[in-house]
Design an enzyme around this catalytic site. Structure first.
Site, PDB file in Angstrom:
ATOM      1  N   TYR A   1      23.280  79.535  31.681  1.00  0.00           N
ATOM      2  CA  TYR A   1      23.396  79.990  33.073  1.00  0.00           C
ATOM      3  C   TYR A   1      23.651  78.796  33.999  1.00  0.00           C
ATOM      4  O   TYR A   1      24.541  78.838  34.849  1.00  0.00           O
ATOM      5  CB  TYR A   1      22.125  80.741  33.480  1.00  0.00           C
ATOM      6  CG  TYR A   1      22.121  81.193  34.913  1.00  0.00           C
ATOM      7  CD1 TYR A   1      23.002  82.184  35.350  1.00  0.00           C
ATOM      8  CD2 TYR A   1      21.245  80.635  35.831  1.00  0.00           C
ATOM      9  CE1 TYR A   1      23.004  82.607  36.672  1.00  0.00           C
ATOM     10  CE2 TYR A   1      21.238  81.046  37.153  1.00  0.00           C
ATOM     11  CZ  TYR A   1      22.118  82.024  37.567  1.00  0.00           C
ATOM     12  OH  TYR A   1      22.118  82.429  38.884  1.00  0.00           O
TER      13      TYR A   1
ATOM     14  N   GLU B   1      18.836  89.182  42.563  1.00  0.00           N
ATOM     15  CA  GLU B   1      17.885  88.314  43.267  1.00  0.00           C
ATOM     16  C   GLU B   1      16.730  89.134  43.828  1.00  0.00           C
ATOM     17  O   GLU B   1      15.580  88.692  43.796  1.00  0.00           O
ATOM     18  CB  GLU B   1      18.578  87.519  44.371  1.00  0.00           C
ATOM     19  CG  GLU B   1      19.560  86.472  43.887  1.00  0.00           C
ATOM     20  CD  GLU B   1      18.956  85.316  43.098  1.00  0.00           C
ATOM     21  OE1 GLU B   1      17.719  85.142  43.099  1.00  0.00           O
ATOM     22  OE2 GLU B   1      19.738  84.576  42.486  1.00  0.00           O
TER      23      GLU B   1
ATOM     24  N   TRP C   1      13.090  84.268  36.873  1.00  0.00           N
ATOM     25  CA  TRP C   1      14.535  84.515  36.804  1.00  0.00           C
ATOM     26  C   TRP C   1      14.951  84.767  35.353  1.00  0.00           C
ATOM     27  O   TRP C   1      15.863  85.541  35.100  1.00  0.00           O
ATOM     28  CB  TRP C   1      15.313  83.352  37.409  1.00  0.00           C
ATOM     29  CG  TRP C   1      16.796  83.544  37.283  1.00  0.00           C
ATOM     30  CD1 TRP C   1      17.664  82.806  36.545  1.00  0.00           C
ATOM     31  CD2 TRP C   1      17.591  84.583  37.880  1.00  0.00           C
ATOM     32  NE1 TRP C   1      18.941  83.307  36.644  1.00  0.00           N
ATOM     33  CE2 TRP C   1      18.914  84.401  37.467  1.00  0.00           C
ATOM     34  CE3 TRP C   1      17.303  85.654  38.720  1.00  0.00           C
ATOM     35  CZ2 TRP C   1      19.954  85.242  37.856  1.00  0.00           C
ATOM     36  CZ3 TRP C   1      18.343  86.489  39.112  1.00  0.00           C
ATOM     37  CH2 TRP C   1      19.649  86.273  38.677  1.00  0.00           C
TER      38      TRP C   1
END
Length: 191
Positions: free
Chosen positions: A20, A42, A50
Site C-alpha cells: 500500500y 477512511e 487501517w
C-alpha cells in the site's frame, strides 16, 4: 551488498502495508467514484486499524457496488440490512448509513466530488517531514475540507479523517524526507 529500502515508519510492519505504501499511498487519485471510495474507507477506518480496512477493501468494493456513486446513492433499507449481515466488511450501522448518505451528497456536488476535494490540495514545496512525529493528524486545510464536505451533506468526515484522505490520495505528500517513495510522489504531484 544489500541496500536497505527506507520507508515511512508505519509502512514496514506487514506485506500489506509495504505494498500500500509503495504503490498507492500519497499518489494522486482523481475521479468521483475513486475519491468516494477513499472517503468511505477512511470513514470506516475511524476508530480501527487501517490494516483492517485494507485487508477488507475488496469485500467493501463488492458490497458497495464498486463504489459507484449512483449505485450506492440508490441503496435502501434492504441494502443496509444486507451490509449489516456481510461479515466481509466492518458492520457498523452508522458508518453504513453515512456511506449511503455520502453517495447521495456526492451525486449533488456541483462540479463533482473529485474537483471539490482537489481544491484543498496543499501547495507544493512544503518541507518534507523528517520523521513520523513531524506529520500532523490534522491541518488548517483538513479542517476546511471537513467543513466543506459537511456543508455538502457528508458524514464521518472530521478534520482528522479529512487529513487521512488528503494523505492517501495525494493532496499532501507526507512521505518522510528519506522515504524511497517521496520523490516519485512529488513528481506525480507536479511539485
Amino acid at each position: 551488498m544489500v541496500i536497505a529500502v527506507i520507508r515511512c515508519g508505519w509502512a514496514g510492519s506487514t506485506p500489506d502495508y509495504v505494498a500500500y505504501h509503495d504503490e498507492e499511498w500519497g499518489r494522486p487519485v482523481r475521479g468521483d467514484d475513486l475519491v468516494f471510495e477513499r472517503i468511505t474507507l477512511e470513514a470506516f477506518q475511524s476508530g480501527l486499524s487501517w490494516l483492517t480496512i485494507l485487508r477488507k477493501r475488496e469485500n467493501f468494493r463488492k458490497a458497495f457496488a464498486g463504489f459507484s456513486i449512483p449505485a450506492v446513492a440508490a441503496f435502501g433499507e434492504e441494502d443496509v440490512e444486507r451490509l449489516l449481515a456481510d461479515t466481509g466488511i466492518v458492520r457498523n450501522r452508522a458508518k453504513i448509513e453515512a456511506a449511503i448518505a455520502n453517495a447521495r451528497a456526492a451525486a449533488e456536488v456541483p462540479g463533482g466530488l473529485s474537483e471539490l476535494v482537489w481544491r484543498y490540495a496543499e501547495e507544493p514545496g512544503r518541507v518534507a517531514p523528517a520523521t513520523l512525529a513531524d506529520v500532523p493528524a490534522r491541518t488548517p486545510g483538513s479542517v476546511a475540507l471537513a467543513k466543506e464536505l459537511k456543508k455538502n451533506g457528508f458524514r464521518f468526515v472530521g478534520p482528522t479523517t479529512a487529513y487521512a484522505l488528503m494523505q492517501a490520495i495525494g493532496l499532501v505528500n507526507d512521505h518522510v524526507a528519506d522515504c524511497h517513495v517521496r520523490e516519485a510522489v512529488t513528481a506525480l504531484r507536479g511539485a
